[in-house]
Enzyme design. Structure first.
Site, short mmCIF file in Angstrom:
data_model
loop_
_atom_site.label_atom_id
_atom_site.label_comp_id
_atom_site.label_asym_id
_atom_site.label_seq_id
_atom_site.Cartn_x
_atom_site.Cartn_y
_atom_site.Cartn_z
N GLU A 1 35.20 -16.07 67.53
CA GLU A 1 34.12 -15.07 67.57
C GLU A 1 32.77 -15.69 67.90
O GLU A 1 31.72 -15.13 67.57
CB GLU A 1 34.03 -14.32 66.24
N HIS B 1 30.79 -13.69 58.86
CA HIS B 1 31.78 -12.66 59.25
C HIS B 1 32.99 -12.80 58.34
O HIS B 1 33.53 -13.90 58.20
CB HIS B 1 32.16 -12.85 60.71
N HIS C 1 36.66 -10.74 56.44
CA HIS C 1 37.64 -9.64 56.45
C HIS C 1 37.78 -9.16 55.00
O HIS C 1 38.88 -9.05 54.48
CB HIS C 1 38.98 -10.12 57.00
N TYR D 1 21.94 3.95 46.48
CA TYR D 1 20.70 3.50 47.11
C TYR D 1 20.77 2.08 47.65
O TYR D 1 20.03 1.70 48.57
CB TYR D 1 19.51 3.68 46.15
N HIS E 1 38.98 -4.30 61.60
CA HIS E 1 38.74 -5.74 61.66
C HIS E 1 38.05 -6.30 60.41
O HIS E 1 38.68 -6.98 59.62
CB HIS E 1 37.95 -6.05 62.93
N TYR F 1 9.34 -5.32 47.81
CA TYR F 1 9.61 -6.04 46.56
C TYR F 1 10.61 -7.18 46.71
O TYR F 1 10.61 -8.11 45.92
CB TYR F 1 10.15 -5.08 45.49
#
Ligand SMILES: [Zn+2]
Length: 217
Positions: free
Chosen positions: A73, A92, A94, A113, A155, A208
Site C-alpha cells: 500500500e 492502516h 484491518h 460526538y 478492507h 481544546y
C-alpha cells in the site's frame, strides 16, 4: 528526530497495532514522513519479526530503498503525504469492528460526538478497490478529504496523524467508535447528531485538543 529513531518508532507502532488488537498478522502498515519521502513497513513480514533495518524508505517518486520491498500500500501512503500537509504519519489497519462496517460498505455517522475526532461529522467509507492499486489510493484520498480517517470498503481503516502516536491513537479511536456503533445497531437505530452540533464539537476539539487528540479538561 533522526532516521534511526524514526525506524525504531515505526517498528514499535506496528507491534502496538497488533498488541492492542486493532490489527492481526502482517496485514496493515505504518509510515512516517521524512524530507522528500517516507519510511514504511515492509511487505509481508510478521511484525514480531520486524527489525529496524527492514523499514523501507520510499521517495515521493515511488523509488524504494532498503533490504525489503515496501508495503503493497505504499501508493496510499505516498499520496496521503502528497495531498495532506497535516499528515506526518499514517496507520492502516484491518481492525475488526471498523472492517465489519467496511464490509457492509457503511461509514460511521455522527451517532456519538467523538466521531468528530476524525475531523468532521462522519467517518466515510471508500468504495472497494483492489489492494495495492492506485485506484485504492484514489478512493481512500477522496473518502478522507476534510477528515483524518476513513474506512476502506471490504478492507480496513486508514488514519493519519501529526506523529506516529497520534495516528495510532486515531486508528484505535475509529475502532472503538465502530464497535460502539455496531453495538448500538444491535439494539436499535441510534439517533444521529445534526451537522450544526457536530460542527460545534469539531470546533471544540480544534480549540481544546491537540489536533483532534484527547481533549484537555
Ligand atoms: Zn490493508
Amino acid at each position: 528526530m533522526n532516521d534511526a529513531v524514526l525506524r525504531a518508532r515505526i517498528v514499535v507502532t506496528a507491534r502496538r497495532m497488533n498488541e492492542t488488537g486493532i490489527n492481526q498478522g502482517s496485514s496493515g502498515n505504518v509510515s512516517a514522513r521524512v524530507a522528500g519521502g517516507f519510511f514504511v513497513t515492509p511487505s509481508g513480514i510478521p511484525y514480531e519479526e520486524l527489525e529496524d533495518a527492514d523499514v523501507v524508505h520510499v521517495a515521493m517518486n515511488g523509488h524504494a530503498t532498503g533490504r525489503r520491498a515496501p508495503s503493497s500500500e505504499w501508493r496510499l501512503h505516498r499520496d496521503l503525504y502528497a495531498k495532506r500537509p497535516d499528515a506526518a504519519a499514517v496507520v492502516h489497519t484491518h481492525s475488526p469492528y471498523a472492517t465489519t462496517l467496511a464490509c457492509l460498505g457503511r461509514g460511521i455517522p455522527a451517532f456519538h460526538y467523538e466521531v468528530a475526532f476524525a475531523g468532521g461529522s462522519d467517518i466515510r467509507c471508500a468504495p472497494y478497490r483492489t489492494f495495492g492499486t492506485q485506484e485504492l489510493s484514489d478512493a481512500a484520498c477522496a473518502a478522507i478529504e476534510g477528515r483524518r480517517a476513513c474506512l476502506l470498503g471490504q478492507h480496513g481503516v486508514v488514519a493519519l496523524g501529526a506523529d506516529l502516536d497520534d495516528a495510532l491513537r486515531l486508528a484505535s479511536k475509529v475502532e472503538a467508535l465502530a464497535r460502539l456503533y455496531w453495538q448500538a445497531l444491535q439494539v436499535g437505530e441510534p439517533r444521529i447528531l445534526d451537522e450544526e452540533e457536530m460542527a460545534r464539537v469539531v470546533e471544540r476539539f480544534r480549540h481544546y485538543g491537540p489536533r483532534g487528540g484527547k481533549p484537555r479538561r
